[in-house]
Design a protein around this motif. Structure first.
Motif, short mmCIF file in Angstrom:
data_model
loop_
_atom_site.label_atom_id
_atom_site.label_comp_id
_atom_site.label_asym_id
_atom_site.label_seq_id
_atom_site.Cartn_x
_atom_site.Cartn_y
_atom_site.Cartn_z
N ALA A 1 0.63 -1.03 -0.03
CA ALA A 1 0.07 0.10 0.00
C ALA A 1 0.97 1.25 -0.06
N ILE A 2 1.83 1.27 0.87
CA ILE A 2 2.79 2.48 0.95
C ILE A 2 3.29 2.53 -0.41
N MET A 3 4.14 1.71 -1.03
CA MET A 3 4.73 1.63 -2.27
C MET A 3 3.83 2.05 -3.23
N GLY B 1 0.96 3.81 -3.04
CA GLY B 1 0.68 5.24 -3.11
C GLY B 1 1.94 6.04 -3.52
N LEU B 2 3.20 5.91 -2.99
CA LEU B 2 4.24 6.79 -3.36
C LEU B 2 4.34 6.60 -5.09
N LYS B 3 4.03 5.33 -5.77
CA LYS B 3 4.24 5.53 -7.18
C LYS B 3 3.31 6.19 -7.82
N ARG B 4 2.06 6.38 -7.28
CA ARG B 4 0.97 6.96 -8.08
C ARG B 4 1.06 8.59 -7.79
N ILE B 5 1.59 8.97 -6.51
CA ILE B 5 1.75 10.10 -6.64
C ILE B 5 2.89 10.85 -7.54
N ALA B 6 3.85 9.85 -7.64
CA ALA B 6 5.02 10.39 -8.45
C ALA B 6 4.55 10.36 -9.88
N GLU B 7 3.48 9.38 -10.26
CA GLU B 7 3.16 9.11 -11.84
C GLU B 7 2.27 10.48 -12.25
N ALA B 8 1.21 10.73 -11.05
CA ALA B 8 0.01 11.69 -11.51
C ALA B 8 0.13 12.85 -10.52
N LEU C 1 -4.58 8.56 0.77
CA LEU C 1 -5.14 7.76 1.70
C LEU C 1 -4.70 6.18 1.74
N THR C 2 -4.02 5.83 0.78
CA THR C 2 -3.68 4.23 0.38
C THR C 2 -2.22 4.33 1.16
N ILE C 3 -1.50 5.53 1.08
CA ILE C 3 -0.16 5.51 1.85
C ILE C 3 -0.83 5.21 3.33
N LEU D 1 -0.97 2.39 8.55
CA LEU D 1 -2.14 1.89 9.76
C LEU D 1 -1.81 0.50 9.87
N VAL D 2 -1.97 -0.25 8.68
CA VAL D 2 -1.60 -1.66 8.77
C VAL D 2 -0.28 -1.86 9.48
N GLY D 3 0.75 -1.18 8.99
CA GLY D 3 2.02 -1.25 9.60
C GLY D 3 2.03 -1.32 11.22
N TRP D 4 1.40 -0.30 11.31
CA TRP D 4 1.31 -0.01 12.88
C TRP D 4 0.61 -1.33 13.83
#
Length: 376
Positions: free
Chosen positions: A78-80, A82-89, A97-99, A104-107
């Motif tokens: 999810a984190i990866m 979200g980061l890739k989507r932000i970089a792309e668009a 929210l995905t990040i 949250l899941v990591g916590w």
């Protein structure tokens, strides 16, 4: 696909031939052949491993917690993503929210490990500063190396116009530098405190990263190769010695778990480096190209060109010669600009990590003499 052979450059001294083998395969076969080359090696390992490799079993080993496995995968993916989507668009709430969901899941994953009798990852070793610092050093080493080598591979092929095979040949000095640094590091660590050797390696790598920000002009290839060699030679002590410290801080019955955590940290660092530094560089590239896009370029071509340099070079061939040449120049300049920033960020990370290591590992002696242990 032509960049695949470079992503494993630093995982083993034997991987020095990886770029060459990958280059040969890509010169004569289709891109999927780089994945098949590992099949014979893995078959040989599966056949000979059970016979030749000694095994130590923990008599108190518990059951695998599949919920923890799913949580760890969901958090990282999810984190990866979200980061890739932000970089792309660019920034968008769904990606953010995905990040957040991944964090949250990591916590929840960490909380679950603390409550399980047989956790997927034992958190007790993290209470030892030497273990945590060495793991951070190992992870950050891979974060920087994977990100920069990914960009160096693109530089050789997309900017300098080399074939995969020729580009692979130019990585040989870098591979040899890492192998030599790996052999020298333990010897030096028995004469000096490992903290100073590791910190010195990080600083030397930072100098190599700074050199990579100066790749321009008639000596650009020489500067690129030299900077990569310095980076590789300097990163060897952190990679080798931090792994030794991680394993040596654990009791014998937990050595396997400590080694697994070390490997997981290295793999996560490599993936995070490509995702984080790569995403930031992609965003910089996209902004640069969008602002400098030549007039007359069709919107659909401009969209492809603003995503990656490889895409820009492909669509430029469809444009009139003068307009295509202008697009190639702009996108290559944008790539160089983003590469400079990625190298500068990497240098800053390496210097900060050197400071952290010098502070937290200053009392740790050579791994063979290490007296630090994890208490039950």
């Amino acid at each position: 696909s032509t960049l695949f052979p470079y992503t494993t450059l630093f995982r083993s001294p034997y991987s020095a031939i990886g770029p060459l083998v990958g280059g040969v395969l890509l010169e004569h076969f289709w891109w999927g052949s780089v994945f098949l080359v590992s099949v014979p090696v893995m078959v040989l390992l599966l056949v000979t491993g059970p016979v030749l490799l000694p095994e130590f079993r923990d008599p108190r080993a518990g059951k695998l917690d599949f919920v923890s496995v799913l949580q760890s995968l969901a958090a990282v993916l999810a984190i990866m993503y979200g980061l890739k989507r932000i970089a792309e668009a660019g920034f968008a709430w769904p990606a953010a929210l995905t990040i957040a969901a991944g964090l949250l899941v990591g916590w929840r994953f960490v909380r679950r490990q603390a409550s399980l009798a047989d956790p997927l990852i034992d958190l007790k070793p993290f209470r030892v500063p030497a273990f945590s610092a060495a793991l951070a050093a190992n992870t950050l080493s891979m974060l920087v190396v994977f990100a920069l080598m990914f960009y160096i591979a693109q530089q050789l092929q997309l900017v300098f116009g080399m074939s995969p095979l020729v580009a692979g040949l130019w990585t040989v000095p870098t591979s040899l530098a890492f192998v030599i640094g790996s052999m020298v590091s333990p010897l030096v660590a028995h004469r000096m405190r490992p903290a100073f050797v590791i910190a010195g390696g990080f600083l030397l790598s930072a100098a190599g990263a700074v050199m990579l920000t100066q790749v321009d002009g008639p000596y650009s290839l020489a500067i690129l190769v030299t900077g990569a060699v310095v980076l590789a030679f300097g990163i060897a002590p952190p990679v080798i010695l931090s792994t030794d410290i991680i394993v040596s801080t654990a009791p014998p019955e937990r050595a396997g778990a400590a080694s697994a955590i070390s490997e997981t940290g290295a793999e996560f660092g490599g993936a995070a480096g490509i995702a984080i530094i790569g995403s930031l560089s992609t965003a910089i590239y996209r902004t640069y190209v969008t602002d400098a896009m030549p007039a007359g370029v069709p919107p659909e071509v401009a969209e492809v060109a603003s995503r990656t340099l490889a895409g820009a070079l492909a669509v430029a061939e469809r444009l009139p010669e003068a307009l295509g040449a202008q697009l190639v120049t702009i996108t290559r300049d944008a790539f160089m600009h983003s590469f400079d920033i990625a190298a500068a960020i990497s240098a800053a990370v390496l210097v900060a990590t050197a400071t952290l290591v010098a502070m937290l590992l200053h009392d740790v002696r050579a791994p063979a003499d290490a007296a630090v242990s994890v208490e039950d």
